[in-house]
Design a protein around this motif. Structure first.
Motif, PDB file in Angstrom:
ATOM      1  N   GLY A 143       0.703  -1.255  -0.050  1.00  0.00           N
ATOM      2  CA  GLY A 143      -0.172   0.123   0.057  1.00  0.00           C
ATOM      3  C   GLY A 143       0.858   1.241  -0.066  1.00  0.00           C
ATOM      4  N   ALA A 144       1.778   1.259   0.705  1.00  0.00           N
ATOM      5  CA  ALA A 144       2.665   2.459   0.970  1.00  0.00           C
ATOM      6  C   ALA A 144       3.603   2.676  -0.528  1.00  0.00           C
ATOM      7  N   ILE A 145       3.841   1.564  -1.182  1.00  0.00           N
ATOM      8  CA  ILE A 145       4.595   1.718  -2.541  1.00  0.00           C
ATOM      9  C   ILE A 145       3.522   2.337  -3.401  1.00  0.00           C
ATOM     10  N   ALA A 146       2.307   1.746  -3.562  1.00  0.00           N
ATOM     11  CA  ALA A 146       1.305   2.390  -4.303  1.00  0.00           C
ATOM     12  C   ALA A 146       1.133   3.796  -4.312  1.00  0.00           C
ATOM     13  N   ALA A 151       2.512   9.191  -6.479  1.00  0.00           N
ATOM     14  CA  ALA A 151       3.030  10.592  -6.052  1.00  0.00           C
ATOM     15  C   ALA A 151       4.009  10.791  -7.005  1.00  0.00           C
ATOM     16  N   PHE A 152       5.083   9.783  -7.315  1.00  0.00           N
ATOM     17  CA  PHE A 152       6.169  10.448  -8.313  1.00  0.00           C
ATOM     18  C   PHE A 152       5.959   9.580  -9.627  1.00  0.00           C
ATOM     19  N   ASN A 263      13.383  -1.009   4.382  1.00  0.00           N
ATOM     20  CA  ASN A 263      12.153  -1.318   4.110  1.00  0.00           C
ATOM     21  C   ASN A 263      11.928  -1.177   2.740  1.00  0.00           C
ATOM     22  N   VAL A 264      11.283  -2.168   1.982  1.00  0.00           N
ATOM     23  CA  VAL A 264      11.201  -2.247   0.485  1.00  0.00           C
ATOM     24  C   VAL A 264      10.299  -1.039   0.214  1.00  0.00           C
ATOM     25  N   GLY A 269      10.502   4.132  -2.601  1.00  0.00           N
ATOM     26  CA  GLY A 269      10.380   5.589  -2.758  1.00  0.00           C
ATOM     27  C   GLY A 269      11.608   6.289  -2.920  1.00  0.00           C
ATOM     28  N   VAL A 270      12.796   5.855  -2.725  1.00  0.00           N
ATOM     29  CA  VAL A 270      14.133   6.457  -2.967  1.00  0.00           C
ATOM     30  C   VAL A 270      14.177   6.231  -4.753  1.00  0.00           C
ATOM     31  N   LEU A 271      14.135   5.104  -5.364  1.00  0.00           N
ATOM     32  CA  LEU A 271      14.130   4.869  -6.470  1.00  0.00           C
ATOM     33  C   LEU A 271      13.076   5.703  -7.283  1.00  0.00           C
ATOM     34  N   LEU A 272      12.075   5.615  -7.087  1.00  0.00           N
ATOM     35  CA  LEU A 272      11.138   6.599  -7.699  1.00  0.00           C
ATOM     36  C   LEU A 272      11.133   7.914  -7.494  1.00  0.00           C
ATOM     37  N   HIS A 273      11.684   8.736  -6.564  1.00  0.00           N
ATOM     38  CA  HIS A 273      11.977   9.897  -6.191  1.00  0.00           C
ATOM     39  C   HIS A 273      13.214  10.243  -7.299  1.00  0.00           C
ATOM     40  N   ARG A 274      14.144   9.238  -7.626  1.00  0.00           N
ATOM     41  CA  ARG A 274      15.100   9.637  -8.341  1.00  0.00           C
ATOM     42  C   ARG A 274      14.828   9.750  -9.860  1.00  0.00           C
TER      43      ARG A 274
END
Length: 285
Positions: A143-146, A151-152, A263-264, A269-274
């Motif tokens: 859910g957090a990944i979705a 968002a990104f 945490n996955v 989030g790190v990859l998507l932000h980049r």
């Protein structure tokens, strides 16, 4: 009383009667959907104001929204219901407690149609990056990944071996705050994921996996101008052999060596932000 639905957004109070009869068809329908292990259904429940508002804005088709007679829903939500012509019915708090079999029953909830399953073409025809989650089974992480993916600007998510039967899972809806309906989320097995990967690369896409032991540059991945499918494994087990076989490159996130892993959902989030510079860019650029 079965209660009359009042179109939301009209005044401070709802007109009509209050749904209070356990035998009413609407109440029985809610009770069936509220069961922890209900059989597959064409309808789903979305609970609480924020997930409801996000699901409405995502275009999920609601038949009804219910508000407890002891609560006052946000005006923003009522206005959104009014714009989309979704009726609101006031329901007795005591009945809601009975239907949800808990005092933790939601103050407001909606009944919506389960969306059609996402097809591979929906993911291939988009322009943004994809996420492929390899064996990620903790629903809170999914859910957090979705939420982060939307968002990104990611184009979609593929869940492989997630343990979920449908994205209509109430736990997933809550964990994503309703954003699971804001982008395509597909459930696949590895045969389907491999077929998608082949078509994705044929269309010019590139597959890269996150691996703690990799030496690949995250900066290079971030700067890649074409589409990417980013593969992430579960935090405890890492990438499966099937995922490693798909990846054309592996990268790691630079971090303090004293920390074993992220945490996955944080890693995603790190990859998507980049990659946000590309995925959030206007379509005409």
């Amino acid at each position: 009383m079965t209660g009359k639905a009042a179109e939301c957004g009209h005044g401070d109070a709802f007109g009509g009667e209050v749904l209070s009869d356990r035998a009413a068809p609407a109440a029985q329908r809610i009770a069936d959907l509220a069961k922890a292990a209900s059989s597959p259904s064409k309808s789903l429940l979305v609970e609480d104001s924020e997930p409801l508002l996000n699901a409405l804005r995502a275009g999920l088709r609601f038949s009804d929204v219910y508000v407890l007679d002891s609560s006052r829903p946000p005006r923003e939500l009522l206005d959104e219901c009014s714009r989309r012509r979704v009726p609101v019915t006031v329901i007795a708090a005591a009945l809601a407690t009975d239907l949800f079999r808990s005092d933790k029953r939601p103050e407001i909830f909606g009944v919506a149609r389960v969306p059609a399953p996402v097809q591979p073409e929906d993911l291939l025809q988009a322009s943004g990056d994809l996420l492929i989650l390899d064996g990620v089974r903790i629903v809170g992480n999914i859910g957090a990944i979705a939420r982060s993916a939307y968002a990104f600007g990611a184009a979609g998510i593929v869940l492989v071996d997630s343990g979920l039967a449908s994205i209509a899972d109430r736990r997933l809806i809550r964990a994503s705050r309703g954003y699971v309906f804001s982008l395509p989320v597909a459930l696949m097995d590895w045969d389907e994921a491999r077929s998608l990967a082949v078509d994705f690369t044929r269309a010019g896409g590139h597959l890269a996996a996150l691996d703690a032991g990799a030496t690949g540059s995250l900066d290079r991945l971030s700067a890649w101008e074409g589409r990417l499918a980013l593969i992430l494994g579960a935090e405890t087990t890492g990438l499966t052999p099937q995922a490693r076989a798909l990846a054309q490159a592996t990268v790691s996130i630079p971090m303090n060596p004293a920390v074993e892993s992220l945490n996955v959902s944080v890693a995603a989030g790190v990859l998507l932000h980049r990659r946000a510079w590309r995925n959030l860019a206007p379509a005409d650029q």
